[in-house]
Motif scaffolding. Structure first.
Motif, PDB file in Angstrom:
ATOM      1  N   SER A  89      -3.669  -3.029  -1.523  1.00  0.00           N
ATOM      2  CA  SER A  89      -5.190  -3.340  -1.253  1.00  0.00           C
ATOM      3  C   SER A  89      -5.692  -3.881  -2.658  1.00  0.00           C
ATOM      4  O   SER A  89      -5.861  -3.157  -3.682  1.00  0.00           O
ATOM      5  N   ASN A  90      -5.649  -5.065  -2.668  1.00  0.00           N
ATOM      6  CA  ASN A  90      -6.238  -5.719  -4.298  1.00  0.00           C
ATOM      7  C   ASN A  90      -5.227  -5.380  -5.311  1.00  0.00           C
ATOM      8  O   ASN A  90      -5.924  -4.797  -6.572  1.00  0.00           O
ATOM      9  N   SER A 143     -14.672   1.256  -0.965  1.00  0.00           N
ATOM     10  CA  SER A 143     -14.088  -0.041  -0.585  1.00  0.00           C
ATOM     11  C   SER A 143     -12.420   0.434  -0.315  1.00  0.00           C
ATOM     12  O   SER A 143     -11.659  -0.095   0.497  1.00  0.00           O
ATOM     13  N   ALA A 195      -7.819   2.404   7.241  1.00  0.00           N
ATOM     14  CA  ALA A 195      -7.301   1.538   8.264  1.00  0.00           C
ATOM     15  C   ALA A 195      -5.821   1.415   8.411  1.00  0.00           C
ATOM     16  O   ALA A 195      -5.188   1.249   9.277  1.00  0.00           O
ATOM     17  N   HIS A 196      -5.137   1.789   7.118  1.00  0.00           N
ATOM     18  CA  HIS A 196      -3.694   1.817   7.030  1.00  0.00           C
ATOM     19  C   HIS A 196      -3.103   3.159   7.643  1.00  0.00           C
ATOM     20  O   HIS A 196      -1.837   3.068   8.362  1.00  0.00           O
ATOM     21  N   ASP A 252     -11.871   2.685   2.816  1.00  0.00           N
ATOM     22  CA  ASP A 252     -11.908   1.828   3.932  1.00  0.00           C
ATOM     23  C   ASP A 252     -10.571   1.224   4.173  1.00  0.00           C
ATOM     24  O   ASP A 252      -9.971   1.385   5.377  1.00  0.00           O
ATOM     25  N   ASP A 253      -9.736   0.720   3.229  1.00  0.00           N
ATOM     26  CA  ASP A 253      -8.419   0.023   3.510  1.00  0.00           C
ATOM     27  C   ASP A 253      -7.401   1.049   3.823  1.00  0.00           C
ATOM     28  O   ASP A 253      -6.582   0.936   4.395  1.00  0.00           O
TER      29      ASP A 253
END
Length: 286
Positions: free
Chosen positions: A226-227, A155, A162-163, A158-159
């Protein structure tokens, strides 16, 4: 399956090829440092030293802190050296050198890196001792190993993809720290994602004379969130340590002595003390 002589090279004296160590020379608790000169800075705190060996940049001291047997080993700089050190450490404890076969009962080492690093976040001051919650590799080491991600790692990866997805020819990999070590050795320390770069200058956003191909690299790094996960620092070994430890079934934690602030353009006025504080903290918690 018998391991070929060309795949596992054993010296005439029965020691492993690069590290020059015999099975039994390595304790279950291993501290890795980059600088060979730092090995003695760790082992001077041992209550007893039973072994000193060295070959190339790989210097090893094994001894006791109280009743606990501990090995300190220099890796040199970079994940190419981590590839050598971790495969050979694993072979020393998990392969029978006589039969050249994997042992039926495997040993899981506790491996703690004590190294130097630079922060990319303005609220983390120089002099901080930071434990890496994740290692994010920007090098190519794990292109050569099968590396399966957990759900949490996937998870977050994935972030991260993308970054950083616009960066060409970079295939990052991610591995979490061992939870037990993070919550014991790393308790009360700053935690964050550590980027492992394949170099010290342009791969870490520095520019001296050669022009960087990734402009504003530090800004790109420290803007990731991210979170509540954020990238805190840059160095050159952690991601390889975490990934290979996981692949080989060992526990790993990276403890970083923050000597530089890449956003405030500062460097520690007393770097040796920061490193010494990190060493003493790790030994006390072991």
């Amino acid at each position: 399956m018998k391991i070929a002589e060309s795949d596992l090279i054993i010296n005439p004296d029965g020691s492993i090829y690069h590290l020059n160590l015999l099975p039994g020379d390595v304790a279950d608790h291993v501290i890795t440092v980059g600088d060979p000169d730092r090995v003695g800075e760790v082992s001077k705190y041992f209550d007893k030293i039973e072994l000193k060996k060295g070959k190339r940049e790989f210097i090893t001291h094994t001894g006791y802190v109280g009743k606990k047997r501990v090995t300190v080993l220099s890796t040199g700089i970079g994940t190419d050296n981590i590839d050598i050190v971790f495969n050979e450490l694993d072979a020393l404890v998990n392969i029978d050198f006589e039969s050249r076969e994997v042992k039926k009962h495997l040993t899981s080492l506790n491996i703690i890196r004590v190294g130097t690093s630079g922060t990319v976040q303005p609220d983390i001051p120089v002099g901080t001792i930071l434990a890496s919650s994740y290692g994010l590799g920007m090098d190519a080491l794990m292109n050569y190993y099968y590396h399966e991600l957990t759900g949490d790692e996937r998870s977050l990866m994935d972030d991260l993809k993308a970054h950083f997805g616009h960066l060409k020819n970079i295939n990052p990999y991610l591995t979490a720290a061992n939870d037990v070590l993070l919550n014991t050795i790393g308790k009360d320390m700053h935690h964050g994602i550590t980027i492992t770069a394949p170099g010290f200058y342009a791969p870490q956003g520095r520019m001296v004379r050669a022009k960087n191909s990734i402009p504003d690299f530090i800004s790109l790094i420290n803007s990731f969130n991210s979170n509540q996960h954020r990238i805190t620092n840059l160095e050159m070994e952690t991601a390889g340590i975490y990934a290979l430890a996981k692949v080989l079934g060992h526990k790993a934690l990276s403890v970083n002595a923050i000597l530089a602030s890449r956003v405030k353009f500062e460097f520690s006025s007393n770097p040796d003390k920061v490193v010494e504080d990190a060493i003493k903290m790790v030994l006390e918690r072991i």
